[in-house]
Design a protein around this motif. Sequence first.
Motif, PDB file in Angstrom:
ATOM      1  N   THR A   1      33.807-135.351 142.962  1.00 24.13           N
ATOM      2  CA  THR A   1      34.905-135.561 143.841  1.00 24.13           C
ATOM      3  C   THR A   1      36.150-135.800 142.989  1.00 24.13           C
ATOM      4  O   THR A   1      35.979-136.485 141.805  1.00 24.13           O
ATOM      5  CB  THR A   1      34.662-136.415 144.598  1.00 24.13           C
ATOM      6  OG1 THR A   1      34.411-137.867 144.029  1.00 24.13           O
ATOM      7  CG2 THR A   1      33.221-136.194 145.392  1.00 24.13           C
ATOM      8  N   PHE A   2      37.314-135.494 143.351  1.00 25.63           N
ATOM      9  CA  PHE A   2      38.613-135.909 142.684  1.00 25.63           C
ATOM     10  C   PHE A   2      39.397-136.577 143.636  1.00 25.63           C
ATOM     11  O   PHE A   2      39.575-136.355 144.751  1.00 25.63           O
ATOM     12  CB  PHE A   2      39.450-134.677 142.182  1.00 25.63           C
ATOM     13  CG  PHE A   2      38.576-133.730 141.170  1.00 25.63           C
ATOM     14  CD1 PHE A   2      39.070-134.230 139.945  1.00 25.63           C
ATOM     15  CD2 PHE A   2      37.513-132.825 141.580  1.00 25.63           C
ATOM     16  CE1 PHE A   2      38.419-133.414 138.881  1.00 25.63           C
ATOM     17  CE2 PHE A   2      37.039-132.187 140.434  1.00 25.63           C
ATOM     18  CZ  PHE A   2      37.314-132.265 139.060  1.00 25.63           C
ATOM     19  N   ASP A   3      39.984-137.367 143.163  1.00 27.75           N
ATOM     20  CA  ASP A   3      40.995-138.304 144.090  1.00 27.75           C
ATOM     21  C   ASP A   3      42.377-138.049 143.782  1.00 27.75           C
ATOM     22  O   ASP A   3      42.778-137.625 142.505  1.00 27.75           O
ATOM     23  CB  ASP A   3      40.955-139.843 144.027  1.00 27.75           C
ATOM     24  CG  ASP A   3      39.574-140.125 144.784  1.00 27.75           C
ATOM     25  OD1 ASP A   3      38.786-139.493 145.437  1.00 27.75           O
ATOM     26  OD2 ASP A   3      39.286-141.503 144.561  1.00 27.75           O
ATOM     27  N   ASP A   4      43.503-138.423 144.329  1.00 28.49           N
ATOM     28  CA  ASP A   4      44.833-138.443 144.330  1.00 28.49           C
ATOM     29  C   ASP A   4      45.790-137.298 144.245  1.00 28.49           C
ATOM     30  O   ASP A   4      46.951-137.371 144.005  1.00 28.49           O
ATOM     31  CB  ASP A   4      45.067-139.328 142.853  1.00 28.49           C
ATOM     32  CG  ASP A   4      44.669-140.712 143.212  1.00 28.49           C
ATOM     33  OD1 ASP A   4      44.049-141.005 144.038  1.00 28.49           O
ATOM     34  OD2 ASP A   4      44.782-141.623 142.097  1.00 28.49           O
ATOM     35  N   GLY A   5      45.422-136.342 144.622  1.00 31.33           N
ATOM     36  CA  GLY A   5      46.054-134.959 144.582  1.00 31.33           C
ATOM     37  C   GLY A   5      46.481-134.693 145.838  1.00 31.33           C
ATOM     38  O   GLY A   5      46.224-135.530 146.836  1.00 31.33           O
ATOM     39  N   PRO A   6      47.146-133.451 146.150  1.00 32.79           N
ATOM     40  CA  PRO A   6      47.219-132.325 144.913  1.00 32.79           C
ATOM     41  C   PRO A   6      48.638-132.744 144.274  1.00 32.79           C
ATOM     42  O   PRO A   6      49.529-133.085 144.644  1.00 32.79           O
ATOM     43  CB  PRO A   6      47.416-131.118 145.852  1.00 32.79           C
ATOM     44  CG  PRO A   6      48.224-131.613 147.073  1.00 32.79           C
ATOM     45  CD  PRO A   6      47.304-132.798 147.599  1.00 32.79           C
ATOM     46  N   ASP A   7      48.628-132.260 142.909  1.00 29.79           N
ATOM     47  CA  ASP A   7      49.617-132.461 142.099  1.00 29.79           C
ATOM     48  C   ASP A   7      50.014-131.217 141.444  1.00 29.79           C
ATOM     49  O   ASP A   7      48.963-130.674 140.487  1.00 29.79           O
ATOM     50  CB  ASP A   7      49.111-133.571 141.102  1.00 29.79           C
ATOM     51  CG  ASP A   7      50.450-134.035 140.013  1.00 29.79           C
ATOM     52  OD1 ASP A   7      51.316-133.225 139.827  1.00 29.79           O
ATOM     53  OD2 ASP A   7      50.137-135.172 139.778  1.00 29.79           O
ATOM     54  N   PRO A   8      51.175-130.725 141.673  1.00 33.46           N
ATOM     55  CA  PRO A   8      51.355-129.487 140.994  1.00 33.46           C
ATOM     56  C   PRO A   8      51.414-129.493 139.560  1.00 33.46           C
ATOM     57  O   PRO A   8      51.317-128.460 138.804  1.00 33.46           O
ATOM     58  CB  PRO A   8      52.889-129.086 141.421  1.00 33.46           C
ATOM     59  CG  PRO A   8      53.211-130.001 142.636  1.00 33.46           C
ATOM     60  CD  PRO A   8      52.190-131.040 142.381  1.00 33.46           C
ATOM     61  N   ARG A   9      51.516-130.818 138.828  1.00 31.81           N
ATOM     62  CA  ARG A   9      51.286-130.777 137.541  1.00 31.81           C
ATOM     63  C   ARG A   9      50.185-130.707 136.918  1.00 31.81           C
ATOM     64  O   ARG A   9      49.957-130.171 135.787  1.00 31.81           O
ATOM     65  CB  ARG A   9      51.952-132.335 136.924  1.00 31.81           C
ATOM     66  CG  ARG A   9      53.436-132.526 137.218  1.00 31.81           C
ATOM     67  CD  ARG A   9      53.961-133.579 136.710  1.00 31.81           C
ATOM     68  NE  ARG A   9      53.487-133.978 135.279  1.00 31.81           N
ATOM     69  CZ  ARG A   9      52.864-134.743 134.911  1.00 31.81           C
ATOM     70  NH1 ARG A   9      51.901-135.251 135.693  1.00 31.81           N
ATOM     71  NH2 ARG A   9      52.572-134.954 133.769  1.00 31.81           N
ATOM     72  N   SER A  10      48.747-130.930 137.463  1.00 32.92           N
ATOM     73  CA  SER A  10      47.898-131.130 137.031  1.00 32.92           C
ATOM     74  C   SER A  10      46.703-130.279 137.583  1.00 32.92           C
ATOM     75  O   SER A  10      45.631-129.861 137.310  1.00 32.92           O
ATOM     76  CB  SER A  10      47.302-132.611 136.908  1.00 32.92           C
ATOM     77  OG  SER A  10      47.747-133.226 138.124  1.00 32.92           O
ATOM     78  N   THR A  11      46.827-130.431 139.201  1.00 31.64           N
ATOM     79  CA  THR A  11      45.811-129.834 139.931  1.00 31.64           C
ATOM     80  C   THR A  11      45.454-128.288 139.602  1.00 31.64           C
ATOM     81  O   THR A  11      44.293-127.953 139.560  1.00 31.64           O
ATOM     82  CB  THR A  11      45.906-129.787 141.433  1.00 31.64           C
ATOM     83  OG1 THR A  11      46.252-131.407 141.722  1.00 31.64           O
ATOM     84  CG2 THR A  11      44.887-129.441 142.337  1.00 31.64           C
ATOM     85  N   PRO A  12      46.339-127.546 139.336  1.00 24.60           N
ATOM     86  CA  PRO A  12      46.159-126.117 138.984  1.00 24.60           C
ATOM     87  C   PRO A  12      45.310-126.013 137.630  1.00 24.60           C
ATOM     88  O   PRO A  12      44.400-125.111 137.612  1.00 24.60           O
ATOM     89  CB  PRO A  12      47.680-125.526 138.830  1.00 24.60           C
ATOM     90  CG  PRO A  12      48.646-126.358 139.836  1.00 24.60           C
ATOM     91  CD  PRO A  12      47.852-127.661 139.560  1.00 24.60           C
ATOM     92  N   ALA A  13      45.765-126.903 136.590  1.00 26.50           N
ATOM     93  CA  ALA A  13      44.812-126.696 135.457  1.00 26.50           C
ATOM     94  C   ALA A  13      43.274-126.909 135.855  1.00 26.50           C
ATOM     95  O   ALA A  13      42.397-126.527 135.349  1.00 26.50           O
ATOM     96  CB  ALA A  13      45.481-127.453 134.685  1.00 26.50           C
ATOM     97  N   VAL A  14      42.985-128.191 136.812  1.00 24.88           N
ATOM     98  CA  VAL A  14      41.714-128.516 136.951  1.00 24.88           C
ATOM     99  C   VAL A  14      41.175-127.445 137.790  1.00 24.88           C
ATOM    100  O   VAL A  14      39.835-127.114 137.446  1.00 24.88           O
ATOM    101  CB  VAL A  14      41.813-129.847 137.915  1.00 24.88           C
ATOM    102  CG1 VAL A  14      40.371-130.195 138.467  1.00 24.88           C
ATOM    103  CG2 VAL A  14      42.246-130.938 136.951  1.00 24.88           C
ATOM    104  N   LEU A  15      41.620-126.703 138.587  1.00 27.46           N
ATOM    105  CA  LEU A  15      41.210-125.503 139.520  1.00 27.46           C
ATOM    106  C   LEU A  15      40.801-124.505 138.408  1.00 27.46           C
ATOM    107  O   LEU A  15      39.638-123.760 138.875  1.00 27.46           O
ATOM    108  CB  LEU A  15      42.094-125.234 140.663  1.00 27.46           C
ATOM    109  CG  LEU A  15      42.452-126.103 141.646  1.00 27.46           C
ATOM    110  CD1 LEU A  15      43.508-125.281 142.623  1.00 27.46           C
ATOM    111  CD2 LEU A  15      41.207-126.483 142.401  1.00 27.46           C
ATOM    112  N   ASP A  16      41.814-124.223 137.641  1.00 30.63           N
ATOM    113  CA  ASP A  16      41.283-123.225 136.714  1.00 30.63           C
ATOM    114  C   ASP A  16      40.222-123.455 135.802  1.00 30.63           C
ATOM    115  O   ASP A  16      39.286-122.609 135.726  1.00 30.63           O
ATOM    116  CB  ASP A  16      42.432-122.728 135.722  1.00 30.63           C
ATOM    117  CG  ASP A  16      43.810-121.936 136.241  1.00 30.63           C
ATOM    118  OD1 ASP A  16      43.379-121.550 137.446  1.00 30.63           O
ATOM    119  OD2 ASP A  16      44.965-122.199 135.871  1.00 30.63           O
ATOM    120  N   ALA A  17      40.041-124.526 135.536  1.00 30.57           N
ATOM    121  CA  ALA A  17      38.849-125.140 134.608  1.00 30.57           C
ATOM    122  C   ALA A  17      37.403-125.116 135.447  1.00 30.57           C
ATOM    123  O   ALA A  17      36.403-124.582 134.859  1.00 30.57           O
ATOM    124  CB  ALA A  17      39.046-126.526 134.033  1.00 30.57           C
TER     125      ALA A  17
END
Length: 240
Positions: free
Chosen positions: A54-70
């Motif tokens: 689980t992930f908290d505090d998003g979505p954040d255009p700066r970081s969430t896309p990189a997490v999704l790609d990973a």
Amino acid sequence: MRVRLMRAGAAALGAAAGVQLLHLAPSVVRLAPARRLLAPHLSGPGGAHHVALTFDDGPDPRSTPAVLDALDGLGVRATFFLLGSALERAPALGRELVERGHEVAVHGWYHRVQWYPAPRRDLRELRRTTEAVTEFCGAAPRWYRPPYGVLTAGLALAARRLGLRTVLWSAWGRDWTADATPASVLATARPALTGGATLLLHDSDCTSAPDSWRATLGALPLLAAHCTRHGLTLGPLRDH
């Protein structure tokens, strides 16, 4: 007269203190020992061979896309507890979460603790966030996690009224700190990464140390490898 006024004032203060105590009483479950004793279901226990990511505090255009790609690269899906205020600023990213196979959940409109009782406020905020998640993501949320894990009576009742199940966590990586590294996130989470665990991470640093999300990003393959070695599957709460 003065004595009666003093007594009335003292009684009013006592009643207010009692209401305040009742409001904050559930927040004791933020502490792991109290949660294990009083409300073990809030830790999000699941199947013997599954770990909920689980992930908290998003979505954040700066970081969430990189997490999704990973996560795509690892073939892993997760549950994202979204802030309504962040989702309002990046609605397309909320939709992308669902399109890429992830589960969306409610983290409140703002990332703050409501220390004072106001049941109507709590219900209004959770309803607003639930409606935003449903509208922008195209999926109705099932889960709620209060900011900082501080569950008050008002929030607990509001979540139940909206049909949301409250879940905290049983493992975390302390990935929000300035000195967090991929290795430290794994080392912190590892002792509790057993079958049925719910792991808390963050895909945004909006309430964390600047760029702390990069430690989370680097830790994802390490966490996935650890689970694989121990015969555990990483996935969202819906599969837990």
